[in-house]
Every structure is written in structure tokens, then in C-alpha cells.
Design an enzyme around this catalytic site. Sequence first.
Site, PDB file in Angstrom:
ATOM      1  N   TYR A   1      35.975  80.668  13.021  1.00 46.29           N
ATOM      2  CA  TYR A   1      36.408  81.733  12.101  1.00 46.29           C
ATOM      3  C   TYR A   1      36.139  83.067  12.760  1.00 46.29           C
ATOM      4  O   TYR A   1      35.041  83.294  13.295  1.00 46.29           O
ATOM      5  CB  TYR A   1      35.640  81.620  10.789  1.00 46.29           C
ATOM      6  CG  TYR A   1      35.890  82.713   9.776  1.00 46.29           C
ATOM      7  CD1 TYR A   1      34.882  83.602   9.422  1.00 46.29           C
ATOM      8  CD2 TYR A   1      37.120  82.848   9.137  1.00 46.29           C
ATOM      9  CE1 TYR A   1      35.104  84.612   8.483  1.00 46.29           C
ATOM     10  CE2 TYR A   1      37.342  83.851   8.197  1.00 46.29           C
ATOM     11  CZ  TYR A   1      36.326  84.731   7.875  1.00 46.29           C
ATOM     12  OH  TYR A   1      36.557  85.721   6.939  1.00 46.29           O
TER      13      TYR A   1
ATOM     14  N   ASP B   1      33.797  85.618  20.584  1.00 46.61           N
ATOM     15  CA  ASP B   1      33.439  86.161  19.272  1.00 46.61           C
ATOM     16  C   ASP B   1      31.957  85.864  19.053  1.00 46.61           C
ATOM     17  O   ASP B   1      31.577  84.762  18.654  1.00 46.61           O
ATOM     18  CB  ASP B   1      34.308  85.524  18.187  1.00 46.61           C
ATOM     19  CG  ASP B   1      33.904  86.033  16.810  1.00 46.61           C
ATOM     20  OD1 ASP B   1      34.591  85.667  15.826  1.00 46.61           O
ATOM     21  OD2 ASP B   1      32.908  86.770  16.708  1.00 46.61           O
TER      22      ASP B   1
ATOM     23  N   LYS C   1      27.065  91.730  12.404  1.00 46.34           N
ATOM     24  CA  LYS C   1      25.856  91.180  11.786  1.00 46.34           C
ATOM     25  C   LYS C   1      24.578  91.859  12.303  1.00 46.34           C
ATOM     26  O   LYS C   1      24.230  92.957  11.865  1.00 46.34           O
ATOM     27  CB  LYS C   1      25.841  89.658  11.966  1.00 46.34           C
ATOM     28  CG  LYS C   1      27.044  88.961  11.252  1.00 46.34           C
ATOM     29  CD  LYS C   1      27.003  87.459  11.394  1.00 46.34           C
ATOM     30  CE  LYS C   1      28.283  86.812  10.919  1.00 46.34           C
ATOM     31  NZ  LYS C   1      28.335  86.595   9.463  1.00 46.34           N
TER      32      LYS C   1
HETATM   33  P1  KE4 Z   1      32.981  89.924   8.813  1.00 46.13           P
HETATM   34  O1  KE4 Z   1      34.390  90.470   8.722  1.00 46.13           O
HETATM   35  O2  KE4 Z   1      32.648  89.004   7.651  1.00 46.13           O
HETATM   36  O3  KE4 Z   1      31.919  90.985   9.034  1.00 46.13           O
HETATM   37  O4  KE4 Z   1      32.924  89.013  10.139  1.00 46.13           O
HETATM   38  C1  KE4 Z   1      33.847  87.973  10.289  1.00 46.13           C
HETATM   39  C2  KE4 Z   1      33.290  86.978  11.287  1.00 46.13           C
HETATM   40  C3  KE4 Z   1      33.783  86.992  12.579  1.00 46.13           C
HETATM   41  N1  KE4 Z   1      33.316  86.144  13.512  1.00 46.13           N
HETATM   42  C4  KE4 Z   1      32.352  85.244  13.209  1.00 46.13           C
HETATM   43  C5  KE4 Z   1      31.864  84.314  14.274  1.00 46.13           C
HETATM   44  C6  KE4 Z   1      31.812  85.191  11.905  1.00 46.13           C
HETATM   45  O5  KE4 Z   1      30.854  84.273  11.614  1.00 46.13           O
HETATM   46  C7  KE4 Z   1      32.292  86.062  10.919  1.00 46.13           C
HETATM   47  C8  KE4 Z   1      31.800  86.027   9.480  1.00 46.13           C
HETATM   48  N2  KE4 Z   1      30.916  84.968   9.170  1.00 46.13           N
HETATM   49  C9  KE4 Z   1      30.898  84.543   7.798  1.00 46.13           C
HETATM   50  C10 KE4 Z   1      29.879  83.402   7.662  1.00 46.13           C
HETATM   51  N3  KE4 Z   1      30.373  82.176   8.140  1.00 46.13           N
HETATM   52  C11 KE4 Z   1      30.592  85.656   6.839  1.00 46.13           C
HETATM   53  C12 KE4 Z   1      30.309  85.219   5.424  1.00 46.13           C
HETATM   54  C13 KE4 Z   1      31.398  85.629   4.493  1.00 46.13           C
HETATM   55  O6  KE4 Z   1      32.592  85.490   4.838  1.00 46.13           O
HETATM   56  O7  KE4 Z   1      31.017  86.086   3.390  1.00 46.13           O
END
Ligand code: KE4
Length: 423
Positions: free
Chosen positions: A144, A239, A267
Site C-alpha cells: 500500500y 516506499d 510517519k
Molecule cells: P499516509 O497517506 O496514510 O500518511 O501514508 C500512506 C502510506 C504509504 N506507504 C506506506 C508503506 C504506508 O504504510 C502508508 C500508510 N500506512 C497505513 C497503515 N497500514 C496508515 C493507516 C491508515 O490508513 O489509517
Amino acid sequence: MTTAQSEALFHRAQQSIPGGVNSPVRAFRAVGGTPRFIARGEGSHIFDVDGNEYIDYVCSWGPLLLGHRPKPVIDAIASVLDLGTSFGAPTSREVELAELIIDAVPSIEMVRLVNSGTEACMSALRLARGVTGRELTVKFEGCYHGHVDSLLVKAGSGIATLSLPDTAGVPRCFSETTLALPFNDLDRVETAFHEHGDRIAAVIVEPVAGNMGCIPPQPGFLQGLRRISNHYGALLIFDEVMTGFRLSRGGAQALYGVAPDITTLGKIIGGGLPIAAYGGRADLMKRLAPAGPVYQAGTLSGNPVAVTAGIAMLRYLEQHPEVYETLDKISAEIVAGLPADVRVNRAGSMFTIFFQPGPLADYAAARRSDTARFGRFFHELLNRGVYFPPSQFEAAFVSTEHRPDDVVFTRKAIREALAAASA
Ligand code: KE4
């Protein structure tokens, strides 16, 4: 354990916020029940609005490597609040954070700050397309990269066919710019490049997958992606939004010795506030506006308060390299000695207990897990005061604040919850 306040708030929230949450995974849809509305956090613990206390293994989905309210971060934020919250103009602190990231991640020579991992990944892809003049992207099923239109896809039916939308609202013409392949399968990557190589702008991958549960790369996988990308003139994007500054100060790329062309971060670099970034070779990054022709912008990019939190976080990690050994020991202790009918995948301070015997190296395998039993396990843990991610397909995180008594308590709760979930 009463959840009356959370239940009332969840009911009320659903009148004004879609699904009652601002990010779907928080709604507990994968495990059922009422999401806990959190009142406050302290160290390794969170407290919900009904006064229930939990040991927290979500850690805001990764940012809280130093636990809730780490003193260096809180003090830093407090020290700048009387200077202003945002200026829409450059500040010295953005330069300081950029320099800290560049110093920590060898493959990053220049970096652009943004506000979310989604934005970082979306922008990194646009940069790769702009630099190569190509349109296709390779991603991996189960990885993701945020809610980027062209990446919310599922694999097409054929062995190297273009993808299909995996959500309403994404046009076929967007999803067809993406090839979704099985993680850890270099043969499929070779085939895709053999078919489409001169059209592929980039390969984007979580170097250690966390979004299908924790699935590390098999030996040679990342090195193979580097070799194939080089051969066909595509860019390799790691990523590291989740793994960056979690697996080491240099991220997963430092552990596996593979240098991507572009890295996305998020993060941890915001210390719990909304900061993300993408960076890489200077010759690539200089193609970004206003220096170059690839446009990207953001009102609150490099927000001075958020950047201050990020600087405090990264400075602490720069001054305390021992945290990574500590984090590794904590997570290893928590999952040591579990029964053979569950499979633990772990990478440093992130791990997943899969409800299957395993082994498992890709999303198709992960999906064979017993998610119903995971759901029962999740609630048995929650009722014992241990807060795991509410989905089989997520990673749990530990922080430096998870103390020995947290570990003992958690190990006991896990064994009891496993037994109860199997009944
Ligand atoms: P954000 O747009 O949520 O800040 O980041 C997206 C993203 C991109 N790349 C990786 C590897 C990620 O894990 C994420 C977001 N992770 C999720 C948890 N699996 C965020 C939790 C959520 O969507 O509320």
C-alpha cells in the site's frame, strides 16, 4: 470493560463523518465491534474515553517510535508555539529537517517535504514519469502506497496484464498505467519488463511489506528489482513511509544494501505530526518545480510546527543509535515461543502474527490466514488491555517505551487470547 462512551461517540461520529472515522482501518470493520475513542497516550499506553487502559501496539500506525508524548518532541513543539503555526514561506527548520534526512539516508541527496505518505508516493511517481517520459508503474499486490488513484488497483487476469481499479472512483485509464505483481516474485517482474519494459517509468515497493501484514523480502528480491530497473532504465522507488527510521536510521535500504533512486518517507519523520517526504538523487530531484518541469506543491508542506517535531525525533535517533537494538529485542521477546498454528513474521520493531502455519511470502498467501480467528484474538487481547492493529493485514509496532512489564503482560495476554480464540 465498559465502552459506553466510545459507543455513544461512534454513533454520533457516524452522523457527521463517513463511517465515523477519518481513516477506514480505524472503524474496526475487519474485526467487528466498537472502535475505542482514545482520550490520551503516555509512553507505551493509551487511555480511551471510558477510562480503559491499553498497551498500544498500533503506535499511530508507526510514527511513535519513542512512544506517546516523548519529552524531546513535546518540549520542542512547546518551544515554538509562540513563534507562529504556519507562514507559507521558507523557514530555517525545514532546511534542518531536510539535512537530517539526507544525513541519515545515503541514497537521498535532496528531499522535498510534503504532508502525507500518499502525497509522497503520488509525487514520487509523477517525478519518475516526468524524468523518464514513460507512463507505466510496477507495484506489488498487498503493498500500500497511500490512496494514490493509479495504485488503488488489483492485478489484471493475465500474467503481465495491466491492472483493474480496486475501488470505486478510479478510471480504467488510471489503473491501466499500473502492473500489479506478486511480492517476492522476480520472475513475474522479469516477464512484465520483457512485455512493457520501455514503457515502465518506475517500480514502487515497500522494501519490507507492512500493509499485508509484515512480509520481509526474500533473499535477492530487492537486489533483483535494482538489477532489472537498471537494465530497462526504470527508476526504483522504495516506499519507506513505514520502514524509514523504524528498521534503522537509514531505513530498510540500509539493512538490505540496496539503494533506490527515490525514497518516500513519512510517519516517524513527523514525530506524530503530519510530515512526509520524498527524496533521491539530486539530478532527479532538481527536475521538480520550481527548479524543473515536474510540478508539485503544498500549502502546509514543511509546516514549521510539524517540522520541529520531526527534527526533535530525528535528532534523538541520531544521538541514540542504540534504540534500534532495544526495539529489536522488545519485539523479539513479545512474539517468542508462540504455538506452531500461527506464523510470526517480524522485521525489527514491526511484526504480524498470521493466523496460519505459514510460511508466507506474498499477499495471496497472507489472504489464506484465518481472519475470523484473528478477529476473536484481537478482541480477547483488547479486553485484556492490549491494543493490536484491528486487521490481520497490518503490522504491529513497538516503541522504546514498551517496558519489560509491558512485555510480560503482553506475552501472557497473547497466550490467553490465542487459547480463547481457538475455543
Ligand atoms: P499516509 O497517506 O496514510 O500518511 O501514508 C500512506 C502510506 C504509504 N506507504 C506506506 C508503506 C504506508 O504504510 C502508508 C500508510 N500506512 C497505513 C497503515 N497500514 C496508515 C493507516 C491508515 O490508513 O489509517
